[in-house]
Design an enzyme around this catalytic site. Structure first.
Site, PDB file in Angstrom:
ATOM      1  N   ILE A  68       0.831  -1.193   0.000  1.00 51.52           N
ATOM      2  CA  ILE A  68       0.000   0.000   0.000  1.00 51.52           C
ATOM      3  C   ILE A  68       0.874   1.254   0.000  1.00 51.52           C
ATOM      4  O   ILE A  68       2.011   1.216   0.470  1.00 51.52           O
ATOM      5  CB  ILE A  68      -0.961  -0.001   1.219  1.00 51.52           C
ATOM      6  CG1 ILE A  68      -1.995   1.121   1.129  1.00 51.52           C
ATOM      7  CG2 ILE A  68      -0.192   0.022   2.528  1.00 51.52           C
ATOM      8  CD1 ILE A  68      -3.134   1.002   2.137  1.00 51.52           C
ATOM      9  N   CYS A  69       0.344   2.320  -0.531  1.00 54.36           N
ATOM     10  CA  CYS A  69       0.953   3.653  -0.514  1.00 54.36           C
ATOM     11  C   CYS A  69       2.248   3.632  -1.329  1.00 54.36           C
ATOM     12  O   CYS A  69       2.225   3.370  -2.516  1.00 54.36           O
ATOM     13  CB  CYS A  69       1.137   4.117   0.925  1.00 54.36           C
ATOM     14  SG  CYS A  69       1.410   5.890   1.098  1.00 54.36           S
TER      15      CYS A  69
END
Length: 151
Positions: A68-69
């Site tokens: 994620i991110c």
């Protein structure tokens, strides 16, 4: 899991005490490897051969590789994103070799799962629950958390 033994401090100053270092992880026993975002942590994970090797091994053995991110830069460095669909925090999408960089909250391409950032964390987590424990468990959890649109 941390790069080394001892406390890890995240990009927002939150401290976490890992259960073990990456040196003690058996990729053959892992159903998934889930990578956080945030800098400089994601870069440290990307630059660590042990992490890249673990990510490749888990994925090659049929497990899920998720990030994620800024975390998808680790999947990129591990050689898993070329020609695949994926996403990341907008500042990092140019670093991905995906054939399609998507702007959806969560992108699943086979056993690769990527997500955009802090605002997509709940959708990312629920997606992983669905992939690992089944759609019924994902729905049950989403309803218990009062996630809008869960049925």
């Amino acid at each position: 899991v941390g790069l080394d033994d001892g406390t890890v401090t995240g990009s927002h100053g939150i401290r976490v005490i890992p259960d073990m270092s990456v040196d003690h992880v058996d990729a053959g026993e892992a159903a998934a490897v889930v990578l956080p975002g945030g800098m400089p942590g994601a870069a440290a994970l990307r630059d660590d051969e042990r992490v890249r090797g673990l990510v490749r091994a888990v994925h090659d053995q049929g497990g899920i590789a998720a990030a994620i991110c800024a975390g998808p830069i680790v999947l990129e460095a591990a050689g898993l994103l070329e020609g695949r669909r994926g996403t990341a925090y907008p500042d990092y999408t140019d670093e991905l070799s995906c054939s399609v960089v998507d702007d959806h909250a969560v992108v699943v391409d086979g056993r690769l799962v990527t997500s955009r950032g802090p605002g997509t964390a709940l959708a990312f987590a629920l997606c992983l629950v669905g992939l690992m424990a089944g759609k019924a468990k994902e729905t049950e959890l989403a309803e218990a958390l009062l996630v809008e649109g869960a049925r």
